[in-house]
Enzyme design. Structure first.
Site, PDB file in Angstrom:
ATOM      1  N   LYS A 142       7.931  16.592 -14.227  1.00 41.55           N
ATOM      2  CA  LYS A 142       7.315  16.136 -15.473  1.00 41.55           C
ATOM      3  C   LYS A 142       6.882  17.340 -16.315  1.00 41.55           C
ATOM      4  CE  LYS A 142       6.184  11.660 -13.529  1.00 41.55           C
ATOM      5  NZ  LYS A 142       5.281  10.784 -12.770  1.00 41.55           N
TER       6      LYS A 142
ATOM      7  N   GLN B  92      -0.811  11.042 -11.240  1.00 44.08           N
ATOM      8  CA  GLN B  92       0.271  10.648 -10.337  1.00 44.08           C
ATOM      9  C   GLN B  92      -0.262   9.735  -9.230  1.00 44.08           C
ATOM     10  OE1 GLN B  92       3.469  11.405 -10.935  1.00 44.08           O
ATOM     11  NE2 GLN B  92       4.203  10.354  -9.104  1.00 44.08           N
TER      12      GLN B  92
ATOM     13  N   ASP C  48       1.374   6.341 -19.268  1.00 47.10           N
ATOM     14  CA  ASP C  48       1.985   5.572 -18.178  1.00 47.10           C
ATOM     15  C   ASP C  48       2.020   4.080 -18.506  1.00 47.10           C
ATOM     16  OD1 ASP C  48       3.061   6.690 -15.855  1.00 47.10           O
ATOM     17  OD2 ASP C  48       1.087   7.254 -15.080  1.00 47.10           O
TER      18      ASP C  48
HETATM   19  N1  GUN Z   1       4.113   7.009  -8.886  1.00 48.02           N
HETATM   20  C1  GUN Z   1       5.340   6.428  -8.841  1.00 48.02           C
HETATM   21  N2  GUN Z   1       5.776   6.150 -10.078  1.00 48.02           N
HETATM   22  C2  GUN Z   1       4.802   6.538 -10.936  1.00 48.02           C
HETATM   23  C3  GUN Z   1       4.688   6.507 -12.348  1.00 48.02           C
HETATM   24  O1  GUN Z   1       5.558   6.031 -13.102  1.00 48.02           O
HETATM   25  N3  GUN Z   1       3.540   7.029 -12.855  1.00 48.02           N
HETATM   26  C4  GUN Z   1       2.556   7.535 -12.059  1.00 48.02           C
HETATM   27  N4  GUN Z   1       1.461   7.994 -12.636  1.00 48.02           N
HETATM   28  N5  GUN Z   1       2.631   7.578 -10.741  1.00 48.02           N
HETATM   29  C5  GUN Z   1       3.758   7.081 -10.180  1.00 48.02           C
END
Ligand code: GUN
Length: 293
Positions: free
Chosen positions: A53, A97, A120
Site C-alpha cells: 500500500k 490494517q 477503507d
Molecule cells: N485486511 C484484509 N483486507 C483488508 C482491507 O481491505 N483493509 C484493511 N484495513 N484490512 C484488511
C-alpha cells in the site's frame, strides 16, 4: 476455456489515471494526497499488504505515512494515534490494517476514524451510506470486484449474482453494491455462507459468482453452470501439490475444474488482489478532494 480476467492490467490502467490526477491536484492545490497506513503487530501477510500500500502511494506520487506499532500496543495507544491522524491535515486517508491483536477491539478503532478519512469504507457512517445508496467511500476489494465484473459482463440488469461469504470486508459490501439500482449493478443478489447445508444449491444458479469464503477449494467445477463469470477473492497459502517442500498461493475457487466451464474467471494471484490497492488510491484522491472543497 474461460477468458482470464487480468486484474493486474486493469489495476495498472487505473493507477496511471490516478497518477495524472495527482499531478493535476498538485498544480491546483500545491500539495498531494496523503495516506496513513497503520499496522499493529508482526503478522507476515499484513506486513506485506502494508508495504504494498505504501509503495502504491509512492508510485502515483502521493504521500504515504506508515505507522508500524508493536503487537503489545494497547487500544488507548492506538486510539490516540487515530485521533492525531484525524487532526493532521496532511493525512487525507487513514487505513488500519486488519486483523488487530486480540487486546484491541476492532469496532472501537474503526468507529474512531473520521468518516471523511475512512478510505477503507468500514466506518458505520460509510456502511450506512452504501446501504442507503448515498455517495460514500466504497470498500476497496468489493469495488475492485465490481469494476472487473463490469469489464466482462455488459448488461448486468437482472443477472443473478451469487456471493459466497458474508464478511464485512467483502461479502456483505459486494452484495450491497451489486444490488444498487444503477448501470454498474442492478443484479439479483443471493448471499450464501457457512450456515448453508449445501452451497452448490446457490452457486449452480449464478450468472456471476463472487467467492470470498476464506477457504481453498470452496467452489469446484461441479458447483457452477456453463458460462458463469467467476470472481475469486480468496488468498490461501497451501502446500504446493507439485512439490511438498514449497507453498503456493491459491484462491477459494478450484481454478482447474471451474475455468473450463466459465466464460471468464479471475486468476489468483493477479485477479482481484491488484484491484484492491488501485481502489484504495482512488479513495484517497476522493478523500483529498472532499477535504479541499
Ligand atoms: N485486511 C484484509 N483486507 C483488508 C482491507 O481491505 N483493509 C484493511 N484495513 N484490512 C484488511
Amino acid at each position: 476455456m474461460a477468458e482470464i480476467i487480468d486484474g493486474k492490467k486493469v489495476s495498472s490502467e487505473i493507477r496511471a489515471e490516478i497518477k495524472d490526477r495527482v499531478v493535476e491536484l498538485n498544480k491546483t492545490y500545491g500539495k498531494v494526497p496523503g495516506l496513513a497506513v497503520v499496522l499493529v503487530g508482526d503478522d507476515a501477510a499484513s506486513a506485506v499488504y502494508v508495504r504494498m500500500k505504501g509503495k502504491g502511494c509512492e508510485e502515483v506520487g502521493m504521500n504515504s505515512y506508515q505507522h508500524i506499532l508493536p503487537g503489545s500496543t494497547s487500544q488507548d495507544e492506538l486510539l490516540t494515534l487515530i485521533d492525531k491522524l484525524n487532526n493532521d491535515s496532511n493525512v487525507n486517508g487513514i487505513l488500519v490494517q486488519l486483523p488487530l491483536p486480540k487486546q484491541i477491539d476492532e469496532k472501537s478503532v474503526i468507529n474512531a476514524i473520521d468518516p471523511i478519512k475512512d478510505v477503507d469504507g468500514f466506518h458505520p457512517v460509510n456502511v450506512g451510506k452504501l446501504v442507503a445508496d448515498d455517495e460514500c467511500f466504497l470498500p476497496c476489494t468489493p469495488h475492485g470486484c465490481q469494476i472487473l465484473i463490469n469489464r466482462h459482463v455488459k448488461d448486468l440488469k437482472g443477472k443473478h449474482l451469487v456471493v459466497v461469504g458474508r464478511s464485512s470486508i467483502v461479502g456483505k459490501p459486494v452484495a450491497n453494491m451489486m444490488l444498487q439500482k444503477n448501470d454498474q449493478a442492478n443484479c439479483i443478489v443471493t448471499v450464501c455462507h457457512t450456515a448453508a447445508k449445501d452451497i452448490s444449491v446457490y452457486t449452480k444458479q449464478a450468472d456471476i459468482l463472487v467467492v470470498a469464503a476464506g477457504r481453498a477449494m470452496t467452489v469446484t467445477g461441479d458447483m457452477v453452470k456453463d458460462g458463469v463469470v467467476v470472481i475469486d477473492v480468496g488468498v490461501n497459502r497451501i502446500t504446493d501439490p507439485a512439490d511438498s517442500s514449497k507453498t503456493k498461493i491459491v484462491g477459494d475457487v478450484d481454478f482447474d475444474s471451474v475455468a473450463p466451464k466459465a466464460a471468464a474467471i479471475t486468476p489468483v494471484p493477479g485477479g482481484v488482489g491488484p484491484m484492491t490497492i488501485a481502489m484504495l488510491l482512488s479513495n484517497t484522491v476522493k478523500a483529498f478532494e472532499m477535504q479541499n472543497r
